[in-house]
Motif scaffolding. Structure first.
Motif, PDB file in Angstrom:
ATOM      1  N   ARG A 185     111.499   7.947  50.633  1.00  0.00           N
ATOM      2  CA  ARG A 185     111.443   8.216  49.190  1.00  0.00           C
ATOM      3  C   ARG A 185     110.307   7.422  48.542  1.00  0.00           C
ATOM      4  O   ARG A 185     109.536   7.950  47.748  1.00  0.00           O
ATOM      5  CB  ARG A 185     112.774   7.855  48.540  1.00  0.00           C
ATOM      6  CG  ARG A 185     113.961   8.683  49.031  1.00  0.00           C
ATOM      7  CD  ARG A 185     115.199   8.371  48.243  1.00  0.00           C
ATOM      8  NE  ARG A 185     116.363   9.082  48.785  1.00  0.00           N
ATOM      9  CZ  ARG A 185     117.448   8.477  49.254  1.00  0.00           C
ATOM     10  NH1 ARG A 185     117.545   7.149  49.233  1.00  0.00           N
ATOM     11  NH2 ARG A 185     118.448   9.196  49.721  1.00  0.00           N
ATOM     12  N   GLU A 186     110.207   6.171  48.903  1.00  0.00           N
ATOM     13  CA  GLU A 186     109.155   5.330  48.328  1.00  0.00           C
ATOM     14  C   GLU A 186     107.766   5.816  48.750  1.00  0.00           C
ATOM     15  O   GLU A 186     106.836   5.849  47.941  1.00  0.00           O
ATOM     16  CB  GLU A 186     109.356   3.880  48.779  1.00  0.00           C
ATOM     17  CG  GLU A 186     108.335   2.930  48.174  1.00  0.00           C
ATOM     18  CD  GLU A 186     108.576   1.494  48.635  1.00  0.00           C
ATOM     19  OE1 GLU A 186     107.664   0.678  48.463  1.00  0.00           O
ATOM     20  OE2 GLU A 186     109.668   1.212  49.167  1.00  0.00           O
ATOM     21  N   GLY A 187     107.629   6.223  50.042  1.00  0.00           N
ATOM     22  CA  GLY A 187     106.332   6.696  50.519  1.00  0.00           C
ATOM     23  C   GLY A 187     105.908   7.980  49.828  1.00  0.00           C
ATOM     24  O   GLY A 187     104.730   8.169  49.509  1.00  0.00           O
ATOM     25  N   VAL A 188     106.873   8.895  49.599  1.00  0.00           N
ATOM     26  CA  VAL A 188     106.558  10.142  48.908  1.00  0.00           C
ATOM     27  C   VAL A 188     106.132   9.859  47.474  1.00  0.00           C
ATOM     28  O   VAL A 188     105.157  10.436  46.977  1.00  0.00           O
ATOM     29  CB  VAL A 188     107.757  11.100  48.952  1.00  0.00           C
ATOM     30  CG1 VAL A 188     107.540  12.287  48.015  1.00  0.00           C
ATOM     31  CG2 VAL A 188     107.996  11.586  50.365  1.00  0.00           C
ATOM     32  N   ASP A 189     106.858   8.960  46.779  1.00  0.00           N
ATOM     33  CA  ASP A 189     106.490   8.620  45.402  1.00  0.00           C
ATOM     34  C   ASP A 189     105.090   8.001  45.356  1.00  0.00           C
ATOM     35  O   ASP A 189     104.285   8.326  44.476  1.00  0.00           O
ATOM     36  CB  ASP A 189     107.509   7.638  44.817  1.00  0.00           C
ATOM     37  CG  ASP A 189     108.865   8.293  44.570  1.00  0.00           C
ATOM     38  OD1 ASP A 189     108.902   9.536  44.508  1.00  0.00           O
ATOM     39  OD2 ASP A 189     109.870   7.561  44.465  1.00  0.00           O
ATOM     40  N   ARG A 190     104.816   7.123  46.299  1.00  0.00           N
ATOM     41  CA  ARG A 190     103.504   6.463  46.325  1.00  0.00           C
ATOM     42  C   ARG A 190     102.392   7.486  46.612  1.00  0.00           C
ATOM     43  O   ARG A 190     101.350   7.471  45.973  1.00  0.00           O
ATOM     44  CB  ARG A 190     103.507   5.358  47.379  1.00  0.00           C
ATOM     45  CG  ARG A 190     102.230   4.528  47.375  1.00  0.00           C
ATOM     46  CD  ARG A 190     102.390   3.258  48.196  1.00  0.00           C
ATOM     47  NE  ARG A 190     102.777   3.548  49.571  1.00  0.00           N
ATOM     48  CZ  ARG A 190     103.955   3.224  50.116  1.00  0.00           C
ATOM     49  NH1 ARG A 190     104.869   2.593  49.375  1.00  0.00           N
ATOM     50  NH2 ARG A 190     104.237   3.511  51.377  1.00  0.00           N
ATOM     51  N   ALA A 191     102.610   8.383  47.584  1.00  0.00           N
ATOM     52  CA  ALA A 191     101.591   9.397  47.907  1.00  0.00           C
ATOM     53  C   ALA A 191     101.367  10.339  46.743  1.00  0.00           C
ATOM     54  O   ALA A 191     100.240  10.792  46.492  1.00  0.00           O
ATOM     55  CB  ALA A 191     102.007  10.174  49.150  1.00  0.00           C
TER      56      ALA A 191
END
Length: 640
Positions: free
Chosen positions: A506-512
């Protein structure tokens, strides 16, 4: 021995014999001897004159009958040859030769109409001496030949140079002059309303042609016309038979081709029912047609990954033109680059081209009879297979996309729990792809990702959860597929890492997703970039409370722990070093320590940190972490 006196009886017998002989002779022969006998017989002068006139008339009649018999024999011979017509050339040549003999002229020749315009060309001649005249072409409307053809009546001239009834042609006049011809008699070769040519008798001196000569030449002309007409009828009949035979053979080939095509179509249909793919279909086509056959996608890439990228296929531009032509016509199109030939038929979907089937041409193969209808039928079957595959892929992609969105949104449930548990161990990266409008992007991406990950769409972004060794290369491959499918070269993707399952995902998707928004102002499009490249800026755009602390800990954690345990000032030394433009002397002056002390502290920092200190990007990130840590410490102190 005494000579017996001649009696009146003997004299009378001799006179009768001489009269009969004179009558049978050629005109003028024996007339002197006959006149002497009549004088010796004391015949009256009036009676002698009357008798001699009668004999002369009989001589002329006999000569005419004899000539007529010869003419009739020649005409009968020509008629017999006409009945036994075998070689038209030989019959016409002999006909001209006989006419020449009987007419007694210097030259005899036959001209035939050569074309629809009415031009006449000399075909057969006897008595000519110049090669130009033997192949003389008389344009329509010029010369005596055209006058004969137009009037359809016999025409003769005593002196050709004085002819005024038809226009003269310089080339014709020159040929006549070289041949030395003066007088002409021409009669038409006519059958019904059609004039086939003309027959000519010519002399090299001025001559008035008699009615007998006109009639005789006309009789030969009638025979010649019959020969030409018969030849044309026979040729038309032979051509008709040949056309009928060709049509029958063509029908037979078509029926055989239809049977072969139907057999292949049945085999393809059976293959589809058993679950065959488009690649399986073209393999069957290749085997049955005895040539190489490819299936390509809408970007002209081979669907069979086991063959070369474009081994044996036509150039992309030629292939694209052929696909468009096939799409317009609904039939196979031909591609020819001067060295090779292919047949190309488009695989058509409801609103777009799904791909194409390409078959190489072979000189000894019945391309038009079998390959073309077979490939066109195969394209219809391939379209059905593609529809089926797309429908299944769309259902599968929709289900997996729903599950992925559920995981990202924190959904609960048995499926989500099982899928989350499965991917917690296998997921290693994520990617976000920016797409603008269009349909089919989700299905295309899901097909490209396959079982290596999950794909979902949220507004204008495709989200991919990966379990692959090289997520950057894999994402770039998917980005290219989407770019080709959507006809959008500016499609951009960001790849991020996933450390510990679903929360990290979830965090990686938000960051990307934030990184994608950051790329647009930088003018970066049509590329795949790693989210790690934006690490220093994540903390500036993140809404996560501990984003700065985590960033600083990721880079300076070992250094801070060393300071905490040993009471050293490594972080402070790094700050002074960066403030002084990475000058050890400036850092020593700011810290009021010896330069060697700064050097020893920096060496300790380099030993504690795992990055490449010679990399400017890495030094920049460390400097950002130091400044954030310094800022946080100062603000915390001021707050106290």
């Amino acid at each position: 021995m005494a000579v017996k006196p001649r009696t009146s009886s003997d004299a009378s017998s001799a006179l009768v014999t001489e009269v009969v002989a004179a009558i049978r002779s050629e005109p003028g022969e024996g007339m002197t001897a006959l006149a002497g006998l009549l004088a010796d017989a004391d015949v009256a002068a009036a009676e002698v004159e009357q008798l001699l006139a009668s004999v002369q008339e009989s001589q002329q009649l006999t000569a005419r009958l004899r000539r007529r018999a010869t003419e009739l024999e020649a005409l009968f011979s020509t008629a017999r040859e006409l009945v036994r017509l075998q070689d038209v050339t030989d019959v016409l040549r002999r006909l001209v030769e006989r006419a020449h003999e009987l007419m007694g002229t210097d030259v005899t020749y036959l001209s035939e109409v050569e074309n629809t315009g009415g031009d006449l060309r000399v075909r057969y001649s006897v008595g000519t001496v110049t090669p130009e005249f033997r192949d003389l072409l008389v344009p329509a409307g010029f010369g005596l030949a055209s006058l004969v053809a137009q009037s359809r009546e016999p025409v003769w001239v005593r002196q050709y140079t004085r002819m005024a009834d038809a226009p003269h042609d310089a080339a014709i006049d020159a040929a006549v002059e070289r041949e030395g011809l003066v007088s002409f008699l021409g009669v038409p070769l006519a059958v019904g309303d059609e004039v086939l040519g003309a027959l000519f008798a010519c002399n090299r001196f001025a001559h008035d042609f008699t009615p007998e000569q006109v009639l005789l030449l006309s009789a030969f002309a009638d025979h010649a016309a019959a020969v030409l007409h018969s030849a044309r009828v026979l040729a038309d009949s032979a051509a008709a038979r040949a056309r009928a035979e060709a049509a029958y053979q063509e029908l037979q080939r078509h029926l055989e081709a239809t049977q072969v095509a139907s057999s292949i179509h049945e085999q393809l249909t059976a293959a589809v029912m058993s679950g065959a793919t488009v690649v399986d279909l073209v393999a069957t086509l290749s085997d049955r047609l005895g040539r190489r056959v490819w299936a390509v996608d809408d970007a002209a890439r081979p669907l069979d990954a086991s063959i070369g990228a474009r081994s044996g296929l036509p150039a992309r531009a030629l292939l694209a033109d052929a696909v468009r032509e096939s799409q317009r016509s609904g039939h196979a199109a031909t591609v020819d680059d001067g060295r090779h030939r292919w047949l190309v038929v488009a695989i058509l979907g409801a609103d777009r081209v799904l791909g194409a089937i390409v078959a190489e041409d072979q000189e000894d193969a019945p391309v038009e009879d079998v390959a073309r209808p077979t490939l066109e039928r195969a394209a219809h079957v391939a379209a059905l297979v593609s529809f089926k595959r797309e429908a299944v892929s769309a259902l599968r992609a929709d289900r997996r996309a729903h599950l992925l969105l559920g995981l990202l949104d924190g959904a609960t449930g048995r499926d989500a729990a099982e899928l989350g548990a499965e991917f917690s161990a296998s997921i290693t990266a994520c990617a976000v792809v920016d797409v603008r409008g269009g349909e089919g992007a989700l299905t295309a991406a899901a097909d490209a990702v396959g079982d290596d990950g999950l794909v979902a769409q949220r507004e204008n972004h495709l989200i991919i959860a990966w379990g692959v060794p090289d997520a950057t290369a894999a994402t770039e491959s998917v980005r290219r597929v989407i770019s080709d499918r959507m006809r959008q070269p500016e499609v951009t993707a960001v790849v991020g890492s996933v450390a510990d399952g679903i929360p990290s995902l979830r965090e990686g998707v938000d960051r990307a997703t934030r990184d994608l928004r950051f790329l647009a102002p930088l003018g970066i499009t049509g590329a795949t970039v790693r989210s790690e490249a934006f690490a220093p800026y994540h903390v500036l755009t993140s809404a996560t409370p501990d984003a700065v602390a985590r960033y600083v800990d990721d880079l300076l954690g070992p250094v801070r722990e060393w300071d905490a345990r040993r009471g050293t000032l490594l972080v402070e030394t790094l700050g002074a070093y960066f403030d002084g433009g990475e000058s050890r002397r400036a850092a020593a002056a700011a810290l009021r320590v010896h330069t060697n002390t700064v050097q020893q502290r920096l060496e300790r920092v380099w030993a504690l940190l795992e990055g490449d200190w010679s990399d400017p990007e890495y030094r920049f990130r460390v400097q950002a972490a130091v400044r954030l840590e310094t800022l946080r410490g100062r603000l915390a102190a001021e707050g106290v």
